[in-house]
Write a protein that holds these residues in place. Sequence first.
Motif, mmCIF file in Angstrom:
data_model
loop_
_atom_site.group_PDB
_atom_site.id
_atom_site.type_symbol
_atom_site.label_atom_id
_atom_site.label_comp_id
_atom_site.label_asym_id
_atom_site.label_seq_id
_atom_site.Cartn_x
_atom_site.Cartn_y
_atom_site.Cartn_z
ATOM 1 N N GLN A 354 0.839 -1.190 0.000
ATOM 2 C CA GLN A 354 0.000 0.000 0.000
ATOM 3 C C GLN A 354 0.878 1.244 0.000
ATOM 4 O OE1 GLN A 354 -3.380 -0.384 -0.240
ATOM 5 N NE2 GLN A 354 -2.812 -2.559 -0.386
ATOM 6 N N SER A 355 0.708 2.059 -1.033
ATOM 7 C CA SER A 355 1.439 3.315 -1.116
ATOM 8 C C SER A 355 0.736 4.206 -2.123
ATOM 9 C CB SER A 355 2.893 3.097 -1.546
ATOM 10 O OG SER A 355 3.550 4.333 -1.748
ATOM 11 N N SER A 356 0.696 5.492 -1.829
ATOM 12 C CA SER A 356 0.105 6.448 -2.765
ATOM 13 C C SER A 356 1.085 6.865 -3.840
ATOM 14 C CB SER A 356 -0.380 7.685 -1.998
ATOM 15 O OG SER A 356 0.709 8.296 -1.308
ATOM 16 N N ALA A 357 2.357 6.443 -3.700
ATOM 17 C CA ALA A 357 3.390 6.901 -4.626
ATOM 18 C C ALA A 357 3.574 5.975 -5.821
ATOM 19 C CB ALA A 357 4.723 7.060 -3.886
ATOM 20 N N THR A 359 2.107 2.000 -7.944
ATOM 21 C CA THR A 359 1.205 0.855 -8.058
ATOM 22 C C THR A 359 2.050 -0.383 -8.304
ATOM 23 O OG1 THR A 359 -0.573 2.221 -8.946
ATOM 24 C CG2 THR A 359 -0.704 -0.165 -9.324
ATOM 25 N N THR A 371 7.329 -2.907 -9.243
ATOM 26 C CA THR A 371 6.807 -1.593 -9.629
ATOM 27 C C THR A 371 7.268 -1.269 -11.043
ATOM 28 O OG1 THR A 371 8.738 -0.462 -8.674
ATOM 29 C CG2 THR A 371 6.812 -0.757 -7.255
ATOM 30 N N SER A 379 11.843 6.087 -0.308
ATOM 31 C CA SER A 379 10.523 5.548 -0.642
ATOM 32 C C SER A 379 10.032 4.687 0.519
ATOM 33 C CB SER A 379 10.593 4.709 -1.916
ATOM 34 O OG SER A 379 10.976 5.493 -3.023
ATOM 35 N N TYR A 381 6.656 2.220 2.014
ATOM 36 C CA TYR A 381 5.399 1.536 1.725
ATOM 37 C C TYR A 381 5.060 0.605 2.889
ATOM 38 C CZ TYR A 381 8.766 -1.982 0.059
ATOM 39 O OH TYR A 381 9.817 -2.858 -0.036
#
Length: 675
Positions: A354-357, A359, A371, A379, A381
């Motif tokens: 899960q990360s907004s930075a 997918t 990724t 970074s 996550y």
Amino acid sequence: MSTAQFAVLGHGRVDAPERTDTDAKSTRGMTLTAFMLLAIYGALRWDTMLAQSLGGRVLGLLVLALMIGWLGGRLSATRLSPRVAATVGIILAALAMIPMSGFPVSWLLELHLGRLGQAVGNGLSALPQVIVPYSGTRVAINGVIVLGEGMLLLAGALALCTRRRQLGQARLTAAAIPLIVLAIVPSVLAEPHLAGLHGVILFLLLMALLFSERVAPRRVAGAVLFALLASLVALIVSPAIESSHAWINVKTIGTGRIHVGERFNWSQTYGPLDWPHAGTAVLRVRARFPSYWKAEDIDLFNGSDWVSTDVGGGGPATGVSHSSLARWTEPLTVTLGTMSTSQIIAAGVASEPQSSAFTATPGNGPGTWETAQPLGPHSTYHVDVYAPSPSRAQLASAPAQYPMSVLAPELQLILPASSSDQVLFGASASPVQFTAFGSPHHVEPYGGLSRFDESELVRNSPYARAFQLAMRLRAQAGTPYAYLENILRYLARGYTYDQTPTAGRYPLINFLFKTRTGYCQQFAGSMALLLRMGGVPARVTAGFTTGVFDERTRTYAISDLDAHTWVEAWFAGYGWVTFDPTPPSDPALSGHITLPAGQASPAVGRPTGLSPAVHPRRVGAAAPAGQRRRSERSPRPSGGGVPALPVVGASLALVLLLGLAFLRYRRPRGPEGAL
């Protein structure tokens, strides 16, 4: 008649009164005392870089340095040339420090300077690969570490020998710098417990030395109070300004570019190891349980090498009990350091991160993720992982039950065919499907070939000898776990760790039956090969070992020295479980071990808490005797954060500079009239 006198002032200025002989002696005594205390503290800190304290040698070096400092203080008050004194001191002290450091005294007495120089050179060249506290027995490495301490003490003492009039305040600064190095270097390599307190101690001792000739005796109490208040302020402020990563990356200074981080190629080459090994901090993991941090599953044996294949991602395999999932599923928070990777570093079998930075998409093995664009330093996550760690008793009682619809590929090997088999089967190599543990047969029909044909492929291939070894070890075991332990015991006897092996045409056969030397890739690849031949689903896995557990931040700090390859074997009720056949002399393993009583594995002497992967090293926690952290390689997995000691030190240094500026520009008052 009054005894008062009038001072005649030129242009309204009063010269500072000269110090009396008593004042000068008092000042020299204060300076030497402050130097002695700072030297003792620095020597005690430096001594932590050795797993076994060398108290006698350290005491000898301290006494020698303090004698030179005392003698220098006496000579600086006389007319004797300090250059002569310094020269004599350097020669005598340097000669005395050679046997004090552990090098044979005969080398010095018999003038074997070539041997001495070679030993020192060997020790220096090995230092980048040494992990502290060093627990090895190499005389060159131990000697160079102790000799470095002696030279730093000597440098500080000789700086104290110079005349006060020649260097002024810079003389004390020059004396302090080597002692600061003594104290700081061990703290950078492994942050001490109560690091903030160590920062305060270093600051107070440093102030005492630098101000010993500038603060009048009547102002000592005020200076001490000022220093204590500054220390208190720094301790209060430092947690608020501490961040999770360094404010300045010293590796990028002067390069003119941003360092995007180290990259790792997890391909199993079996040649000389070429992973990054600079001691760079590559990631931090916040987790409840220690684990090996996985980057990639390597599950296909192509006839010579283990390679990663695209079999898709997903959750845990079937056959895992609900109780196991509940017990060993945990959330991780991963923060990358100086590293660049397209693979999600997690543990065991991971759910989607899960990360907004970014997918993530499924990787090349179940529970691995990738990724589209490489992640870089800082970074972060979150990911949920299932990484089981059953006990030996639990594994020993696990039945030989395998969901073959899922695990059949994990019992398969592609083996090269002999010249006659190539004519018969029309291929230079063919897949061989081995049966699950407990089956009366060893191979299954596969790809249109009969069981007899499959058996002929094995017997005529270059891996026939490995198959015979697997069958011999399997015949001595009643359970899959007993068979696995037989393999661990076999690889623990007569095989040595070496990062520069020769690969050969068939590297694992070369390792098993010829050279018997290799590193993690050879040990893990051979174990997985034998496990599959004996009917236990297995695969090779790559990533990082546990790293250093920092009790202050409750995170695991991992450096590039922790890069590693190990084995995962499948057990009913638990799924994929981590095992590590590589000897403890592997720098990625040395010192991770913190053994609970009665938990030693007879196979390789490791605890079974990670079945039997290794427990983490701890920062700020003592390990059992003989098992103190790492022993044979660079120790520098500092996390990406700013540790408390530098933060406190920076705060105190600012106060120190302000104090120096205040005393430097404050004019002394003189009498303005009759006294």
